[in-house]
Design an enzyme around this catalytic site. Structure first.
Site, short mmCIF file in Angstrom:
data_model
loop_
_atom_site.label_atom_id
_atom_site.label_comp_id
_atom_site.label_asym_id
_atom_site.label_seq_id
_atom_site.Cartn_x
_atom_site.Cartn_y
_atom_site.Cartn_z
N LYS A 14 -54.18 27.38 -43.30
CA LYS A 14 -55.05 28.01 -42.31
C LYS A 14 -54.62 27.72 -40.88
O LYS A 14 -54.81 28.55 -39.99
CB LYS A 14 -56.52 27.70 -42.55
CG LYS A 14 -56.97 26.30 -42.26
CD LYS A 14 -58.41 26.11 -42.73
CE LYS A 14 -58.65 24.68 -43.09
NZ LYS A 14 -58.32 23.71 -42.04
N ARG A 89 -67.31 21.87 -41.22
CA ARG A 89 -66.89 21.38 -42.53
C ARG A 89 -68.08 20.84 -43.33
O ARG A 89 -67.91 20.50 -44.49
CB ARG A 89 -65.92 20.22 -42.36
CG ARG A 89 -64.45 20.60 -42.45
CD ARG A 89 -63.64 19.32 -42.30
NE ARG A 89 -62.30 19.41 -42.76
CZ ARG A 89 -61.27 19.79 -41.99
NH1 ARG A 89 -61.47 20.18 -40.76
NH2 ARG A 89 -60.06 19.79 -42.48
N ARG A 128 -45.36 19.32 -46.41
CA ARG A 128 -45.68 19.12 -45.00
C ARG A 128 -45.53 17.64 -44.62
O ARG A 128 -45.10 17.32 -43.51
CB ARG A 128 -47.13 19.57 -44.74
CG ARG A 128 -47.56 19.48 -43.29
CD ARG A 128 -48.89 20.16 -43.07
NE ARG A 128 -49.99 19.38 -43.62
CZ ARG A 128 -51.25 19.80 -43.65
NH1 ARG A 128 -51.57 20.99 -43.18
NH2 ARG A 128 -52.20 19.05 -44.17
N ARG A 134 -47.20 13.67 -41.28
CA ARG A 134 -48.61 13.40 -40.98
C ARG A 134 -49.10 12.23 -41.81
O ARG A 134 -48.89 12.18 -43.02
CB ARG A 134 -49.44 14.66 -41.31
CG ARG A 134 -49.90 15.37 -40.05
CD ARG A 134 -50.66 16.61 -40.38
NE ARG A 134 -51.93 16.36 -41.05
CZ ARG A 134 -52.88 17.28 -41.15
NH1 ARG A 134 -52.71 18.48 -40.64
NH2 ARG A 134 -54.00 17.00 -41.78
N ARG A 145 -59.13 14.42 -49.65
CA ARG A 145 -59.47 15.56 -48.79
C ARG A 145 -59.87 16.78 -49.62
O ARG A 145 -60.78 17.51 -49.26
CB ARG A 145 -58.32 15.87 -47.85
CG ARG A 145 -58.28 14.88 -46.66
CD ARG A 145 -56.93 14.74 -46.02
NE ARG A 145 -56.40 15.98 -45.53
CZ ARG A 145 -55.09 16.27 -45.53
NH1 ARG A 145 -54.21 15.43 -46.00
NH2 ARG A 145 -54.69 17.42 -45.04
#
Ligand code: ADP
Length: 192
Positions: A14, A89, A128, A134, A145
């Site tokens: 997203k 969220r 990623r 990250r 998550r």
């Protein structure tokens, strides 16, 4: 005028889609994850508070996140709309956003929901992790998550579905195809 939310599980792409969609509509993308990461990088007080939650894959407390968003919405570039990525969220945040927008007299126009199968999500996040390093893209934190998404954020989607403003987009496959599908869906909603 386009006031849009983009939603979807962690790793659904997203963030990338948000940038392209926002560019098309000439509105800023507001990513709470990016705002937090900037605070962490700049070692602000907010960054010190948020960083620990982020590294564990937990949500930063609602009031902290909402205060940060409220400040960002005060920047004049949001006058013609905005694309929110990563907020709301939780159901509490849905209510907080309703209040912020009611105070501006600006209702939400659409919620884009990107649909991607779970196994694809984990694979994308691990990729990623290698590309961007990250600190919250490790396997354990990714699982946490995803779990929080299912436990908390699905309820956000349900709330917006009840309002009839959710546009579901197939989030698998080519980046460009997903972007065009999302743009057409929003244009349809804005014209309606
Ligand atoms: P992703 O969508 O890949 O999970 P984000 O960049 O949107 O990643 O968010 C990274 C982290 O920032 C989250 O795991 C959480 O700790 C924090 N965060 C971002 N947005 C919110 C929010 N609306 N409420 C609480 N915490 C948030």
């Amino acid at each position: 005028m386009a006031r849009i939310i983009i939603m979807g599980p962690p790793g659904c792409g997203k963030g990338t889609q948000a940038v392209h969609i926002a560019k098309h509509f000439g509105i800023p993308t507001i990513s709470t994850g990016d705002l937090f990461r900037a605070h962490v990088r700049d070692k602000t007080e907010l960054g010190m508070e948020a960083g620990g939650y982020m590294d564990r894959g937990e949500f930063v407390p609602d009031h902290v996140t909402t205060d940060m968003l409220k400040q960002r919405l005060q920047v004049p570039d949001t006058a013609n709309g905005f694309l929110l990525d990563g907020y709301p969220r939780t159901v509490i945040q849905v209510g907080a956003l309703d209040e912020l927008l009611a105070a501006r007299g600006q209702p939400l126009e659409a919620v884009l929901a990107l649909d991607v199968p779970d196994d694809e999500l984990v694979a994308r996040m691990l990729l990623r992790a290698r590309e961007q390093g990250r600190s919250d893209d490790t396997e354990d934190v990714i699982q946490r998550r995803l779990e929080l998404y299912r436990d908390e954020t699905q309820a956000v989607l349900t709330a917006y579905t009840q309002r009839g403003i959710v546009l579901t987009i197939d989030g698998s496959g080519e980046r460009e195809r997903i972007t065009s599908a999302a743009i057409s869906a929003v244009e349809g909603a804005l014209a309606a």
